[in-house]
Design an enzyme around this catalytic site. Structure first.
Site, PDB file in Angstrom:
ATOM      1  N   PHE A  28      34.829  20.759  -1.432  1.00 25.93           N
ATOM      2  CA  PHE A  28      35.758  20.539  -0.332  1.00 25.93           C
ATOM      3  C   PHE A  28      35.489  19.234   0.394  1.00 25.93           C
ATOM      4  CE2 PHE A  28      34.710  24.938  -1.030  1.00 25.93           C
ATOM      5  CZ  PHE A  28      35.950  25.393  -1.460  1.00 25.93           C
ATOM      6  N   ASP A 142      21.137  29.572   0.764  1.00 27.96           N
ATOM      7  CA  ASP A 142      21.552  28.944  -0.495  1.00 27.96           C
ATOM      8  C   ASP A 142      20.564  27.839  -0.870  1.00 27.96           C
ATOM      9  OD1 ASP A 142      23.065  28.585  -2.765  1.00 27.96           O
ATOM     10  OD2 ASP A 142      24.628  27.402  -1.786  1.00 27.96           O
TER      11      ASP A 142
HETATM   12  P1  ATP Z   1      29.918  22.487  -2.688  1.00 24.60           P
HETATM   13  O1  ATP Z   1      30.726  22.366  -1.441  1.00 24.60           O
HETATM   14  O2  ATP Z   1      30.764  22.498  -3.914  1.00 24.60           O
HETATM   15  O3  ATP Z   1      28.877  23.556  -2.647  1.00 24.60           O
HETATM   16  P2  ATP Z   1      28.071  20.518  -1.861  1.00 24.60           P
HETATM   17  O4  ATP Z   1      27.742  21.436  -0.773  1.00 24.60           O
HETATM   18  O5  ATP Z   1      26.970  19.964  -2.690  1.00 24.60           O
HETATM   19  O6  ATP Z   1      29.138  21.142  -2.842  1.00 24.60           O
HETATM   20  P3  ATP Z   1      28.478  18.231  -0.236  1.00 24.60           P
HETATM   21  O7  ATP Z   1      27.557  18.713   0.805  1.00 24.60           O
HETATM   22  O8  ATP Z   1      29.758  17.619   0.197  1.00 24.60           O
HETATM   23  O9  ATP Z   1      28.920  19.349  -1.237  1.00 24.60           O
HETATM   24  O10 ATP Z   1      27.705  17.189  -1.127  1.00 24.60           O
HETATM   25  C1  ATP Z   1      28.258  16.647  -2.295  1.00 24.60           C
HETATM   26  C2  ATP Z   1      27.176  15.826  -2.992  1.00 24.60           C
HETATM   27  O11 ATP Z   1      26.914  14.651  -2.198  1.00 24.60           O
HETATM   28  C3  ATP Z   1      25.854  16.545  -3.119  1.00 24.60           C
HETATM   29  O12 ATP Z   1      25.760  17.161  -4.359  1.00 24.60           O
HETATM   30  C4  ATP Z   1      24.804  15.452  -2.944  1.00 24.60           C
HETATM   31  O13 ATP Z   1      24.403  14.963  -4.201  1.00 24.60           O
HETATM   32  C5  ATP Z   1      25.546  14.354  -2.190  1.00 24.60           C
HETATM   33  N1  ATP Z   1      25.105  14.316  -0.801  1.00 24.60           N
HETATM   34  C6  ATP Z   1      25.431  15.206   0.159  1.00 24.60           C
HETATM   35  N2  ATP Z   1      24.847  14.889   1.321  1.00 24.60           N
HETATM   36  C7  ATP Z   1      24.125  13.774   1.086  1.00 24.60           C
HETATM   37  C8  ATP Z   1      23.273  12.954   1.905  1.00 24.60           C
HETATM   38  N3  ATP Z   1      23.068  13.232   3.185  1.00 24.60           N
HETATM   39  N4  ATP Z   1      22.689  11.882   1.332  1.00 24.60           N
HETATM   40  C9  ATP Z   1      22.902  11.595   0.019  1.00 24.60           C
HETATM   41  N5  ATP Z   1      23.677  12.324  -0.795  1.00 24.60           N
HETATM   42  C10 ATP Z   1      24.283  13.399  -0.276  1.00 24.60           C
END
Ligand code: ATP
Length: 474
Positions: A28, A142
């Site tokens: 999302f 999680d």
């Molecule tokens: P989903 O919502 O499908 O469970 P998610 O929770 O991993 O996915 P996001 O939190 O939007 O979704 O993160 C997407 C990706 O972006 C992550 O897999 C990670 O590799 C990268 N990411 C997220 N936060 C950071 C951050 N603070 N610094 C660097 N990379 C990040």
């Protein structure tokens, strides 16, 4: 450090940042590397499309993540810190600590497994992170190596609080949060889910201790303790505590894992500690460790795969902010390798009768030939089909006819077919995720290889071939 909290100064807006490359994609959200226009400091900015969040009923998930990050604040260094949030008409923005060295999972996979020094160091950082969570009354729910990131100095940063539970809500206080707590729902990821969550959908602090056991196992073994071809089979293994230590597994780590992977939540190491988590700290795996100063992380044996961005990853010549044009430009930059995969100018339906015949002969040896009713396969590949919480991996077969079949590659059974009509539409969300809209249903698909635009293009070409534009029936 320049204060960036909303409370500490004026409200931020997208125009305060240069948006660089896409560093991650969630179901999302899209995460961008961004640079503060005023200070040049780098942040990860998570951008969420409001319409998408509402459509997918994820408002609660987003609210929860924001609330938990607010409660966690900035006093513990083992968490991604939320510096600021703001919104424009279409999107929500979370300004977060940039975890420069990516996911723990990437590093475990690269090294196959961690040595004892690295395993115990990162286990210790996780213990400190869990102590802090506990002190704030939060259960993560999680925890897994994809949700643990590495900062620029290879310290851990726990992230992704969308599934978290606020166990003790004096900090949250408001009624909305309390109602979030009351609702029991299945959260988490199959391989890391605790037995109590499977049994009666309950979870509390010991559920994170279970996940810690799974993560420490994975760091030391290079594989997860509970795996299987389907979630159902994984759950059965969790419930029966059915896992084995590989040969040569360190005895000290084994003892630690065995004391955490215990079916009864309150019997897990640390669960009943008067001062959490003294009994984890006292375990022999941490013998000789100075808990007040863990020191610098031990060197991962090979760091050559960590590529530094030449000259920084956020180009300075960009305009600040993030408009629709920039969103598509940024996403497309990441898609270029995917788009290059197809032969330019040639449609997959451009086939002579001879060519079709020749390819059908070759297709006889294709393991999926039996599922396509004699039609020529134009494109096939494994995609994750999301429905509910867990994605199912399916072999998708786009054929003449037209048909778009999907088959379970484990049981080798035909699971279904996306129905064709002139109203079928595709929508690439990013290089991994795309939708196929049909009048009755929206199919949510993910290409783990990152060729979502390629799939959309192929499906659209087949559609154009069978339902030429301009000939739509009234
Ligand atoms: P989903 O919502 O499908 O469970 P998610 O929770 O991993 O996915 P996001 O939190 O939007 O979704 O993160 C997407 C990706 O972006 C992550 O897999 C990670 O590799 C990268 N990411 C997220 N936060 C950071 C951050 N603070 N610094 C660097 N990379 C990040």
């Amino acid at each position: 450090m320049t204060p960036l909290n909303e409370d500490a100064g004026r409200k931020r807006s997208p125009a305060d940042f240069f948006f660089g490359k896409v560093i991650g994609e969630g179901s999302f959200s899209t995460v961008y590397l961004a640079k503060d226009v005023h200070t040049s400091r780098e942040f990860a900015i998570k951008v969420l499309e409001k319409a998408h969040i509402i459509r997918e009923k994820k408002t609660e998930y987003v609210m929860r993540e924001k609330e938990v990050l607010r409660i966690l604040g900035s006093s513990c260094s083992y968490f991604v810190h939320l510096y600021s949030t703001f919104q424009d008409r279409e999107r929500l923005y979370f300004v977060l600590t940039y975890a420069k060295n990516g996911e723990l999972l990437k590093h475990i996979n690269h090294h196959k497994k961690f040595n004892f020094e690295c395993t115990r160091y990162y286990a210790a950082e996780l213990v400190l992170a869990l102590e802090y969570l506990r002190s704030k009354g939060i259960v993560h729910r999680d925890l897994k190596p994809e949700n643990i990131l590495f900062d620029e100095n290879f310290h851990l940063l726990v992230t992704d609080f969308g599934s978290a539970k606020i166990e003790r809500s004096e900090e949250a206080g408001d009624d909305a949060e309390k109602s979030l707590q009351r609702r029991r729902s299945f959260v988490g990821t199959a391989q890391f889910v605790s037995p109590e969550m499977l049994k009666d959908s309950t979870s509390s602090y010991p559920s994170d201790l279970w996940a810690l056991g799974c993560i420490v196992f994975q760091m030391a073994a290079g594989e997860m303790p509970f795996t299987g071809p389907t979630d159902y089979l994984i759950f059965a293994k969790v419930e029966n505590l059915d896992y084995v230590f590989p040969d040569g597994f360190d005895e000290r780590v084994k003892d630690f894992v065995e004391k955490l992977l215990v079916l009864e939540p309150n019997r897990r190491l640390g669960a009943l500690d008067a001062v959490p988590y003294t009994s984890l700290r006292e375990h022999q795996i941490f013998a000789g460790l100075d808990w007040d100063d863990l020191g610098p992380p031990p060197k991962l044996s090979d760091a050559s795969y960590i590529i530094e961005e030449p000259g920084g990853a956020v180009p300075d010549h960009m305009e600040p902010g993030l408009d629709s044009e920039k969103v598509s430009k940024l996403v497309l930059t990441d898609m270029i390798p995917a788009l290059k995969k197809s032969e330019p100018g040639r449609k997959i339906t451009d086939l002579s009768p001879e060519e079709i015949e020749k390819r059908l002969l070759l297709q006889a040896t294709n393991a999926y030939n039996d599922f396509v009713g004699g039609h020529l396969i134009l494109k096939q590949g494994l995609l994750d089909k999301r429905k509910g919480l867990f994605p199912r991996r399916r072999m998708f077969l786009l054929t003449l006819g037209p048909h778009l079949y999907y088959v379970d590659p484990v049981t080798m059974t035909l699971k279904g077919e996306i129905p064709w009509s002139e109203d079928l539409k595709t929508e690439a969300r990013n290089f991994k995720t795309f939708f196929v809209h049909t009048p009755k249903r929206k199919y949510y698909l993910e290409d783990p290889e990152g060729y979502a635009p390629e799939w959309c293009k192929a499906i659209e070409q087949v559609k154009e071939h069978y339902f030429p534009p301009g000939q739509k029936l009234a």
